[in-house]
Design a protein around this motif. Structure first.
Motif, PDB file in Angstrom:
ATOM      1  N   PRO A 164      16.353 -18.741  13.834  1.00  0.00           N
ATOM      2  CA  PRO A 164      17.454 -17.914  13.319  1.00  0.00           C
ATOM      3  C   PRO A 164      17.110 -16.448  13.123  1.00  0.00           C
ATOM      4  N   HIS A 165      15.834 -16.095  13.124  1.00  0.00           N
ATOM      5  CA  HIS A 165      15.446 -14.707  12.900  1.00  0.00           C
ATOM      6  C   HIS A 165      15.139 -13.967  14.208  1.00  0.00           C
ATOM      7  N   VAL A 166      15.339 -14.651  15.345  1.00  0.00           N
ATOM      8  CA  VAL A 166      15.114 -14.058  16.662  1.00  0.00           C
ATOM      9  C   VAL A 166      16.427 -14.071  17.427  1.00  0.00           C
ATOM     10  N   ARG A 167      16.898 -12.900  17.789  1.00  0.00           N
ATOM     11  CA  ARG A 167      18.149 -12.781  18.549  1.00  0.00           C
ATOM     12  C   ARG A 167      17.804 -12.474  19.996  1.00  0.00           C
ATOM     13  N   LEU A 168      17.850 -13.511  20.836  1.00  0.00           N
ATOM     14  CA  LEU A 168      17.505 -13.357  22.248  1.00  0.00           C
ATOM     15  C   LEU A 168      18.704 -12.793  22.999  1.00  0.00           C
ATOM     16  N   GLN A 169      18.517 -11.603  23.604  1.00  0.00           N
ATOM     17  CA  GLN A 169      19.637 -10.876  24.184  1.00  0.00           C
ATOM     18  C   GLN A 169      19.466 -10.523  25.659  1.00  0.00           C
ATOM     19  N   GLY A 170      18.298 -10.795  26.246  1.00  0.00           N
ATOM     20  CA  GLY A 170      18.152 -10.352  27.622  1.00  0.00           C
ATOM     21  C   GLY A 170      16.898 -10.841  28.299  1.00  0.00           C
ATOM     22  N   LEU A 171      16.720 -10.368  29.527  1.00  0.00           N
ATOM     23  CA  LEU A 171      15.598 -10.733  30.389  1.00  0.00           C
ATOM     24  C   LEU A 171      14.920  -9.470  30.894  1.00  0.00           C
ATOM     25  N   GLN A 172      13.633  -9.622  31.208  1.00  0.00           N
ATOM     26  CA  GLN A 172      12.883  -8.529  31.820  1.00  0.00           C
ATOM     27  C   GLN A 172      11.982  -9.088  32.902  1.00  0.00           C
ATOM     28  N   PHE A 173      11.828  -8.341  33.998  1.00  0.00           N
ATOM     29  CA  PHE A 173      10.816  -8.669  34.993  1.00  0.00           C
ATOM     30  C   PHE A 173      10.236  -7.367  35.516  1.00  0.00           C
ATOM     31  N   HIS A 174       9.101  -7.451  36.196  1.00  0.00           N
ATOM     32  CA  HIS A 174       8.432  -6.244  36.686  1.00  0.00           C
ATOM     33  C   HIS A 174       7.645  -6.596  37.933  1.00  0.00           C
ATOM     34  N   THR A 175       7.893  -5.864  39.016  1.00  0.00           N
ATOM     35  CA  THR A 175       7.020  -5.919  40.183  1.00  0.00           C
ATOM     36  C   THR A 175       6.292  -4.588  40.267  1.00  0.00           C
ATOM     37  N   SER A 176       5.059  -4.619  40.701  1.00  0.00           N
ATOM     38  CA  SER A 176       4.221  -3.422  40.670  1.00  0.00           C
ATOM     39  C   SER A 176       3.979  -2.884  42.073  1.00  0.00           C
ATOM     40  N   TRP A 177       3.478  -1.631  42.112  1.00  0.00           N
ATOM     41  CA  TRP A 177       3.060  -1.023  43.380  1.00  0.00           C
ATOM     42  C   TRP A 177       4.232  -0.968  44.355  1.00  0.00           C
ATOM     43  N   ASN A 178       5.404  -0.570  43.876  1.00  0.00           N
ATOM     44  CA  ASN A 178       6.612  -0.586  44.698  1.00  0.00           C
ATOM     45  C   ASN A 178       6.697   0.673  45.557  1.00  0.00           C
ATOM     46  N   LEU A 179       6.119   0.613  46.750  1.00  0.00           N
ATOM     47  CA  LEU A 179       6.276   1.682  47.724  1.00  0.00           C
ATOM     48  C   LEU A 179       7.654   1.605  48.377  1.00  0.00           C
ATOM     49  N   SER A 180       8.267   0.442  48.299  1.00  0.00           N
ATOM     50  CA  SER A 180       9.639   0.212  48.748  1.00  0.00           C
ATOM     51  C   SER A 180      10.247  -0.803  47.788  1.00  0.00           C
ATOM     52  N   PRO A 181      11.570  -1.010  47.841  1.00  0.00           N
ATOM     53  CA  PRO A 181      12.204  -1.932  46.902  1.00  0.00           C
ATOM     54  C   PRO A 181      12.183  -3.389  47.336  1.00  0.00           C
ATOM     55  N   GLU A 182      11.420  -3.736  48.360  1.00  0.00           N
ATOM     56  CA  GLU A 182      11.497  -5.087  48.922  1.00  0.00           C
ATOM     57  C   GLU A 182      11.187  -6.175  47.901  1.00  0.00           C
TER      58      GLU A 182
END
Length: 437
Positions: free
Chosen positions: A206-224
């Motif tokens: 009850p004390h944690v309000r989960l509101q979203g997601l996150q992800f991360h890709t690294s070394w993005n020389l292009s958006p592939e």
């Protein structure tokens, strides 16, 4: 021919193992880069008037211009966006402070960065990273009105609930998704197919309000890599119950955008060079050089926005967050050193060592060393070495200029990302920071 336990390995076999060779550095592009910085030599020298080298030179106008350009690339194309500077890429407080003025929030990855962000007066902070300690979680809870915690595991969810309950607080949170379940990157986040399980677990906190997601890709020389993950994530989201989807306030697509100048490499930094070194072969120190091109940020926007709209916002019409770091600071800080000793016509020692960048960067990465004292559009082979008691203390294998002598001032441009933050107290003093407003 190189002899191994399995027998000799030919150059052809090495080339076959690494696949297509890297593109050589376009000479015209390199010369334009060098000329642009030589044209600014009076500006650099003037900045040193009251601050002799070695120094880090931070240009806040370059930083601000980059921030405006990055935001403009996405704000006009998406209806609801937020931008956070990843402090780990350069943790000097002037960097984060100036980006706050440009409308960025701050992305922190540990307790010291969180404390620094709070000291700067940041009101919008996201706290990411694995292995958050109980003390770090408690700090986030104490500032819950300013901090969104991007949780990294089911265990962290439980510890955060305990910390928040102890203070009677409610904490806004998201959960990080791993983008590679097989390699070392599996240390980050939870598998995407566990999103529903995580939301279900969060409902019992009850004390944690989960509101979203996150992800991360690294070394993005292009958006592939980002495009692949966005499409996959959209498929997962479509399987979630409607009740979960209504709780989403944001999806954070991370950072990892490579600066537009691309990745510049010595032969030893290429896949072929690494294999040759592992096999005991000699690898050329300097020429030829290679450049792996990178897409302008506007190109990222053109590719990512339609994918975000199609796969994410069509399912969850929420805010889209970005976490640039390297892209913002790369061009805004330079390193300036001076020559202390000339031991041969092709060997000089400078007054600063590569403890100023924290790793042996210039054995693999190429950056032109510019002699501001004797500028010329000629590059001479020369070992430009630091003053540390290690042979790996390398600034470069050549310099641009007429000649090189003790007392000359050398510029290594565009060193703002993952150098200052990784600096080390080792043998020699660290350079001072000169901020040019």
């Amino acid at each position: 021919m190189t002899q191994t336990a399995q027998g000799p390995i030919s150059p052809a076999e090495i080339e076959a193992a690494v696949g297509r060779p890297l593109p050589p550095f376009p000479e015209a592009s390199l010369r334009a880069f060098v000329a642009r910085h030589f044209d600014r030599a009076p500006f650099y020298m003037d900045a040193l008037r009251n601050h002799p080298p070695p120094v880090y030179l931070l240009e806040t106008q370059v930083l601000a211009a980059g921030a405006r350009r990055f935001m403009a690339a996405f704000q006009g194309a998406l209806p609801d966006t937020a931008f956070y500077y990843a402090m780990k890429s350069n943790n000097h407080p002037e960097v984060a402070g100036h980006l706050l003025k440009q409308g960025f929030g701050l992305d922190v990855s540990g307790g010291p960065e969180l404390a620094a962000a709070l000291d700067l007066g940041a009101l919008d902070i996201i706290f990411s990273g694995p292995g958050k300690t109980d003390a770090e979680l408690d700090m986030a809870v104490r500032h819950a009105e300013k901090v969104v915690v991007l949780m990294d595991s089911f265990g962290e969810l439980g510890r955060l609930e305990k910390a928040a309950a102890s203070r009677g607080a409610v904490v806004r949170t998201g959960v990080r998704l791993t983008t590679n379940p097989d390699g070392l990157w599996r240390k980050f986040g939870i598998p995407p197919d566990r999103i529903e399980d995580f939301f279900q677990a969060a409902r019992s906190c009850p004390h944690v309000r989960l509101q979203g997601l996150q992800f991360h890709t690294s070394w993005n020389l292009s958006p592939e890599a980002q495009l692949r993950f966005i499409e996959m994530l959209g498929g997962v989201l479509r399987t979630l119950p409607e009740g979960f989807l209504r709780e989403f306030a944001f999806i954070d697509i991370g950072g990892g955008y490579w600066p537009e100048q691309g990745e510049w490499l010595h032969p030893g930094g290429t896949p072929e060079g690494m294999i040759r070194k592992a096999l005991g072969q000699t690898v050329a120190a300097a020429a030829p050089r290679y450049r792996i091109p990178s897409m302008p940020i506007e190109g990222f926007s053109e590719a990512l926005v339609p994918s975000i709209e199609r796969h994410l916002r069509s399912v969850v019409p929420c805010r889209i967050c970005f976490e640039p770091g390297r892209w913002l600071v790369n061009d805004a800080m330079h390193i300036i050193v001076s020559v202390v000793d000339k031991k041969a016509s092709d060997l000089v020692i400078t007054d600063a060592g590569t403890n100023a960048v924290g790793w042996e960067r210039y054995e693999t990465d190429y950056f032109p060393v510019l002699n501001l004292t004797r500028p010329a559009m000629i590059e001479h082979p020369c070992h430009i070495l630091g003053a540390l008691c290690t042979p790996h203390d390398v600034w470069g294998y050549a310099y641009w200029g007429e000649a090189i002598e003790p007392g000359d001032i050398l510029l290594i441009p565009t060193q703002g990302a993952y150098t200052y933050s990784l600096r080390q107290e080792f043998i020699k003093p660290l350079p001072a920071v000169v901020v040019v407003v």
